[in-house]
Design a protein around this motif. Structure first.
Motif, PDB file in Angstrom:
ATOM      1  N   ASP A  63      -7.157   8.084  33.350  1.00 23.21           N
ATOM      2  CA  ASP A  63      -6.941   7.132  32.263  1.00 23.21           C
ATOM      3  C   ASP A  63      -5.484   7.161  31.819  1.00 23.21           C
ATOM      4  OD1 ASP A  63      -9.696   6.158  31.827  1.00 23.21           O
ATOM      5  OD2 ASP A  63     -10.099   8.230  31.274  1.00 23.21           O
ATOM      6  N   ALA A  64      -4.920   8.364  31.723  1.00 27.76           N
ATOM      7  CA  ALA A  64      -3.509   8.481  31.346  1.00 27.76           C
ATOM      8  C   ALA A  64      -2.616   7.809  32.393  1.00 27.76           C
ATOM      9  CB  ALA A  64      -3.126   9.945  31.171  1.00 27.76           C
ATOM     10  N   GLN A  65      -2.963   7.936  33.678  1.00 28.17           N
ATOM     11  CA  GLN A  65      -2.193   7.267  34.727  1.00 28.17           C
ATOM     12  C   GLN A  65      -2.220   5.751  34.547  1.00 28.17           C
ATOM     13  OE1 GLN A  65      -4.334   9.328  37.939  1.00 28.17           O
ATOM     14  NE2 GLN A  65      -2.342   9.673  38.924  1.00 28.17           N
ATOM     15  N   ARG A  66      -3.404   5.213  34.243  1.00 28.94           N
ATOM     16  CA  ARG A  66      -3.514   3.767  34.051  1.00 28.94           C
ATOM     17  C   ARG A  66      -2.623   3.291  32.906  1.00 28.94           C
ATOM     18  NH1 ARG A  66      -8.002   3.615  31.724  1.00 28.94           N
ATOM     19  NH2 ARG A  66      -7.305   2.868  29.687  1.00 28.94           N
ATOM     20  N   VAL A  67      -2.676   4.011  31.795  1.00 24.64           N
ATOM     21  CA  VAL A  67      -1.880   3.632  30.624  1.00 24.64           C
ATOM     22  C   VAL A  67      -0.387   3.841  30.903  1.00 24.64           C
ATOM     23  CG1 VAL A  67      -1.435   4.157  28.202  1.00 24.64           C
ATOM     24  CG2 VAL A  67      -3.790   4.054  29.042  1.00 24.64           C
ATOM     25  N   ASP A 119      -2.082  20.682  40.742  1.00 21.25           N
ATOM     26  CA  ASP A 119      -1.453  20.946  42.034  1.00 21.25           C
ATOM     27  C   ASP A 119       0.035  21.244  41.891  1.00 21.25           C
ATOM     28  OD1 ASP A 119      -3.854  20.487  43.339  1.00 21.25           O
ATOM     29  OD2 ASP A 119      -3.412  18.379  43.760  1.00 21.25           O
ATOM     30  N   PHE A 120       0.609  20.885  40.746  1.00 17.55           N
ATOM     31  CA  PHE A 120       2.032  21.114  40.499  1.00 17.55           C
ATOM     32  C   PHE A 120       2.179  22.338  39.601  1.00 17.55           C
ATOM     33  CE2 PHE A 120       1.432  16.781  41.716  1.00 17.55           C
ATOM     34  CZ  PHE A 120       2.494  16.528  42.573  1.00 17.55           C
ATOM     35  N   ASN A 121       2.463  23.468  40.225  1.00 21.36           N
ATOM     36  CA  ASN A 121       2.501  24.738  39.512  1.00 21.36           C
ATOM     37  C   ASN A 121       3.657  25.587  40.017  1.00 21.36           C
ATOM     38  OD1 ASN A 121       1.473  26.318  41.877  1.00 21.36           O
ATOM     39  ND2 ASN A 121      -0.378  25.102  41.517  1.00 21.36           N
ATOM     40  N   LEU A 122       3.772  26.781  39.457  1.00 19.45           N
ATOM     41  CA  LEU A 122       4.901  27.651  39.795  1.00 19.45           C
ATOM     42  C   LEU A 122       5.032  27.885  41.292  1.00 19.45           C
ATOM     43  CD1 LEU A 122       6.048  30.868  38.011  1.00 19.45           C
ATOM     44  CD2 LEU A 122       5.442  30.990  40.424  1.00 19.45           C
ATOM     45  N   THR A 123       3.918  27.928  42.007  1.00 19.40           N
ATOM     46  CA  THR A 123       3.967  28.233  43.440  1.00 19.40           C
ATOM     47  C   THR A 123       4.316  27.023  44.297  1.00 19.40           C
ATOM     48  OG1 THR A 123       1.606  27.817  43.837  1.00 19.40           O
ATOM     49  CG2 THR A 123       2.221  30.029  43.075  1.00 19.40           C
ATOM     50  N   THR A 124       4.153  25.810  43.778  1.00 24.93           N
ATOM     51  CA  THR A 124       4.362  24.607  44.591  1.00 24.93           C
ATOM     52  C   THR A 124       5.573  23.778  44.176  1.00 24.93           C
ATOM     53  OG1 THR A 124       2.914  23.264  43.173  1.00 24.93           O
ATOM     54  CG2 THR A 124       1.885  24.432  45.021  1.00 24.93           C
ATOM     55  N   VAL A 125       5.974  23.842  42.918  1.00 22.59           N
ATOM     56  CA  VAL A 125       7.027  22.956  42.422  1.00 22.59           C
ATOM     57  C   VAL A 125       8.392  23.227  43.068  1.00 22.59           C
ATOM     58  CG1 VAL A 125       8.403  22.444  40.353  1.00 22.59           C
ATOM     59  CG2 VAL A 125       5.918  22.232  40.287  1.00 22.59           C
ATOM     60  N   PRO A 126       8.804  24.479  43.283  1.00 21.14           N
ATOM     61  CA  PRO A 126      10.119  24.662  43.938  1.00 21.14           C
ATOM     62  C   PRO A 126      10.227  23.928  45.273  1.00 21.14           C
ATOM     63  CG  PRO A 126       9.417  26.715  42.946  1.00 21.14           C
ATOM     64  CD  PRO A 126       8.246  25.785  42.835  1.00 21.14           C
ATOM     65  N   ALA A 127       9.167  23.955  46.091  1.00 18.53           N
ATOM     66  CA  ALA A 127       9.202  23.234  47.366  1.00 18.53           C
ATOM     67  C   ALA A 127       9.192  21.723  47.139  1.00 18.53           C
ATOM     68  CB  ALA A 127       8.012  23.650  48.233  1.00 18.53           C
ATOM     69  N   ALA A 169       1.517   7.932  40.470  1.00 15.90           N
ATOM     70  CA  ALA A 169       0.317   7.154  40.785  1.00 15.90           C
ATOM     71  C   ALA A 169      -0.532   7.827  41.861  1.00 15.90           C
ATOM     72  CB  ALA A 169       0.717   5.748  41.234  1.00 15.90           C
ATOM     73  N   ALA A 170       0.105   8.659  42.699  1.00 17.47           N
ATOM     74  CA  ALA A 170      -0.610   9.300  43.803  1.00 17.47           C
ATOM     75  C   ALA A 170      -1.218  10.649  43.427  1.00 17.47           C
ATOM     76  CB  ALA A 170       0.336   9.478  44.991  1.00 17.47           C
ATOM     77  N   VAL A 171      -0.930  11.156  42.233  1.00 19.04           N
ATOM     78  CA  VAL A 171      -1.448  12.469  41.834  1.00 19.04           C
ATOM     79  C   VAL A 171      -2.955  12.376  41.594  1.00 19.04           C
ATOM     80  CG1 VAL A 171      -1.381  14.262  40.050  1.00 19.04           C
ATOM     81  CG2 VAL A 171       0.742  13.185  40.821  1.00 19.04           C
ATOM     82  N   THR A 172      -3.705  13.283  42.185  1.00 24.92           N
ATOM     83  CA  THR A 172      -5.144  13.346  41.942  1.00 24.92           C
ATOM     84  C   THR A 172      -5.513  14.475  40.993  1.00 24.92           C
ATOM     85  OG1 THR A 172      -5.431  14.692  43.945  1.00 24.92           O
ATOM     86  CG2 THR A 172      -5.714  12.306  44.157  1.00 24.92           C
ATOM     87  N   CYS A 211       8.993   9.360  33.966  1.00 27.28           N
ATOM     88  CA  CYS A 211       7.694   9.984  33.690  1.00 27.28           C
ATOM     89  C   CYS A 211       7.637  11.422  34.189  1.00 27.28           C
ATOM     90  CB  CYS A 211       6.570   9.171  34.333  1.00 27.28           C
ATOM     91  SG  CYS A 211       6.686   9.056  36.147  1.00 27.28           S
ATOM     92  N   LYS A 212       6.696  12.173  33.590  1.00 27.05           N
ATOM     93  CA  LYS A 212       6.370  13.513  34.065  1.00 27.05           C
ATOM     94  C   LYS A 212       4.943  13.842  33.678  1.00 27.05           C
ATOM     95  CE  LYS A 212       8.289  16.206  30.124  1.00 27.05           C
ATOM     96  NZ  LYS A 212       7.137  17.013  29.698  1.00 27.05           N
ATOM     97  N   THR A 213       4.338  14.736  34.415  1.00 26.76           N
ATOM     98  CA  THR A 213       3.058  15.283  33.981  1.00 26.76           C
ATOM     99  C   THR A 213       3.314  16.191  32.781  1.00 26.76           C
ATOM    100  OG1 THR A 213       3.200  17.244  35.408  1.00 26.76           O
ATOM    101  CG2 THR A 213       2.192  15.251  36.353  1.00 26.76           C
ATOM    102  N   SER A 214       2.307  16.362  31.949  1.00 26.87           N
ATOM    103  CA  SER A 214       2.470  17.251  30.796  1.00 26.87           C
ATOM    104  C   SER A 214       2.243  18.704  31.165  1.00 26.87           C
ATOM    105  CB  SER A 214       1.493  16.856  29.689  1.00 26.87           C
ATOM    106  OG  SER A 214       0.160  17.168  30.066  1.00 26.87           O
ATOM    107  N   GLY A 215       1.647  18.940  32.340  1.00 27.31           N
ATOM    108  CA  GLY A 215       1.210  20.284  32.696  1.00 27.31           C
ATOM    109  C   GLY A 215      -0.243  20.500  32.323  1.00 27.31           C
ATOM    110  N   ASN A 216      -0.852  19.496  31.707  1.00 27.38           N
ATOM    111  CA  ASN A 216      -2.278  19.533  31.389  1.00 27.38           C
ATOM    112  C   ASN A 216      -2.864  18.195  31.838  1.00 27.38           C
ATOM    113  OD1 ASN A 216      -4.746  20.308  30.410  1.00 27.38           O
ATOM    114  ND2 ASN A 216      -4.196  20.218  28.258  1.00 27.38           N
ATOM    115  N   ARG A 217      -3.536  17.478  30.939  1.00 26.45           N
ATOM    116  CA  ARG A 217      -4.156  16.213  31.335  1.00 26.45           C
ATOM    117  C   ARG A 217      -3.309  14.998  30.975  1.00 26.45           C
ATOM    118  NH1 ARG A 217      -9.307  14.760  29.193  1.00 26.45           N
ATOM    119  NH2 ARG A 217      -8.448  15.360  27.162  1.00 26.45           N
TER     120      ARG A 217
END
Length: 361
Positions: free
Chosen positions: A165-169, A284-292, A277-280, A186-192
Motif C-alpha cells: 500500500d505504501a508503494q502504491r501511494v 531484504d535490505f539489511n546490514l549484510t546486503t546493502v553494501p553490495a 517498485a520492484a521491492v517485495t 525515495c527510500k525505504t524506512s527500514g520497516n513497512r
C-alpha cells in the motif's frame, strides 16, 4: 568468556577504536547471522560517503542501544524515562574526539543543545562505537539551522495496510510532485513505510514546511481514498498516514543508510523509483546486503543537491484545500489556530468555544 581486545576501524585517514567488538548487537534471524558491534561499525564505514551525502553538516540525534538490540527491548520515551533499553542522545556526550563536531540547535521549548554535526564519516563510526544504530538528522544544515532545506514526506502504514500500500501511494506521490514541477527522492524506512525527500530552497520556516506537507497530503487523499492526514489514530482507518508533524522543529526521521532497531538489522535504503517498485520485502535490505547493493547500483540520492525547489506549489495547496490547521504533537505548546487536543470520540461540543478553548465549569 572475556571480551576480545578493542579493535580499530579505519575510516579515511582516521582510526576509530571499537571496544567490545564481539558484542552481539543483533541476534541471528532466518535472514541474517548474528551481527556484532564491530560489524556495525564496519557497515557505517562502508557507506560513509553515502551517509555524509544524507546527513553531513546536519544537527543529528543519535538513537543509541548500548547493549545491542533484542526483541522486546524498548526505546525510552524521554529524558525522565529511565527504564528504556535505548534512548535518543541529543546532546553530544563528553569525551568525544576533537573531530566529532557539533552545532547548536533550539528546541520548541526554547532550550538549546550542542548536537552532533557530522563533518566526516569517522564521526558516524565513532557514534556507532557508542551504540548508535540510527541517526536522526534535522532538515537543516550548519550554519542556518532555522531554515529547512529538506521536505520529508513520511508514508506511515496504519493497521490493516502494508508495504505494498505504501508503494502504491509513493508512486502516486511521485507523479503528483512531477505535476507540480518537483523531483522527489525515495527510500525505504527500514520497516513497512516509505520516506520521500525533496530538496528545497532554505528560505521557509518549519511552520511553512509542516503546512506544505499537510497540503500535499490533502491532495494525495483526494486522489486516493487510501491516504489520510488525520492526526488522531481513531480517525485514520486502514489507510496510509502522511505524518506531516515529522516536519516540525526537532522532529526527525531515520536517516538514509541508518540501521533500524528491528530483527535482521534492516537499513533505511535510498533507491530509484524503479527499484522501489520492484521491492517485495524491505527486510531484504539489511546490514549484510546493502553494501553490495550500493557497490552495484551507487547512491540513488547522489543528484539530490543538483536542484533546490520552491515550496510555493505545496503552500498553495495548504492555502486552498479545505481542512485548516491540524494538531501538533502533545509536547508542543498550543499553537495558533490549532484544534482542541482531545480525541474526537471524547470531545463534547458544549465543552469547547469556537476558538478551540475549553470552557471551564
Amino acid at each position: 568468556m572475556a571480551s576480545k581486545p578493542a579493535a580499530t576501524v579505519t575510516v579515511d585517514d582516521r582510526e576509530v577504536r571499537v571496544t567490545s567488538p564481539d558484542r552481539v548487537v543483533y541476534e541471528a534471524t532466518s535472514r541474517t547471522p548474528a551481527i556484532t558491534k564491530l560489524q556495525v561499525c564496519e557497515y557505517f564505514s562502508s557507506v560513509g560517503a553515502e551517509l555524509m551525502t544524507a546527513l553531513g553538516q546536519r544537527p543529528t540525534a543519535m538513537e543509541r542501544w548500548p547493549d545491542g538490540w533484542r526483541e522486546g527491548m524498548r526505546l525510552a520515551t524521554g529524558p525522565q524515562d529511565r527504564e528504556g533499553d535505548g534512548f535518543y542522545q541529543k546532546r553530544l556526550p563528553k569525551g568525544a574526539p576533537a573531530y566529532v563536531e557539533t552545532v547548536q540547535v533550539r528546541f520548541p521549548s526554547g532550550r538549546t543543545a550542542d548536537e552532533l554535526c557530522p563533518t566526516e564519516p569517522a564521526a558516524l563510526v565513532w557514534a556507532a562505537q557508542m551504540g548508535a544504530l540510527t541517526f536522526h538528522p534535522w532538515p537543516v544544515r550548519r550554519p542556518d539551522v532555522d531554515h529547512p532545506d529538506e521536505l520529508r514526506l513520511d508514508l506511515d502504514p496504519q493497521p490493516g495496510t502494508d508495504f505494498a500500500d505504501a508503494q502504491r501511494v509513493a508512486d502516486l506521490a511521485r507523479k503528483v510532485l512531477e505535476e507540480l514541477g518537483i523531483r522527489g527522492f525515495c527510500k525505504t524506512s527500514g520497516n513497512r513505510g516509505i520516506h520521500i525527500y525533496v530538496r528545497i530552497q532554505p528560505r521557509w520556516s518549519f511552520e511553512d514546511l509542516r503546512h506544505a506537507a499537510i497540503g500535499f497530503g490533502r491532495l494525495l487523499s483526494q486522489r486516493d481514498d487510501g491516504v489520510t492526514t488525520a492526526w488522531w489514530k481513531e480517525e485514520r482507518g486502514e489507510r496510509i498516514f502522511i505524518d506531516f508533524n515529522q516536519n516540525n522543529r526537532d522532529r526527525t526521521i531515520a536517516s538514509a543508510w541508518s540501521l533500524r532497531a528491528r530483527p535482521g538489522a534492516p537499513v533505511s535504503t535510498p533507491m530509484t523509483w524503479e527499484q522501489l517498485a520492484a521491492v517485495t520485502d524491505p527486510r531484504d535490505f539489511n546490514l549484510t546486503t546493502v553494501p553490495a547493493f550500493v557497490a552495484e547500483h551507487g547512491d540513488a540520492w547522489s543528484a539530490m543537491d543538483d536542484e533546490a525547489f520552491s515550496l510555493e506549489p505545496l503552500l498553495e495547496l495548504w492555502e486552498t484545500l479545505p481542512g485548516g490547521e491540524l494538531n501538533f504533537p502533545p509536547d508542543y505548546p498550543k499553537m495558533p489556530g490549532e484544534p482542541p487536543r482531545v480525541q474526537p470520540s471524547k470531545k463534547r461540543a458544549d465543552h469547547w468555544d469556537a476558538d478551540g478553548n475549553r470552557i471551564e465549569d
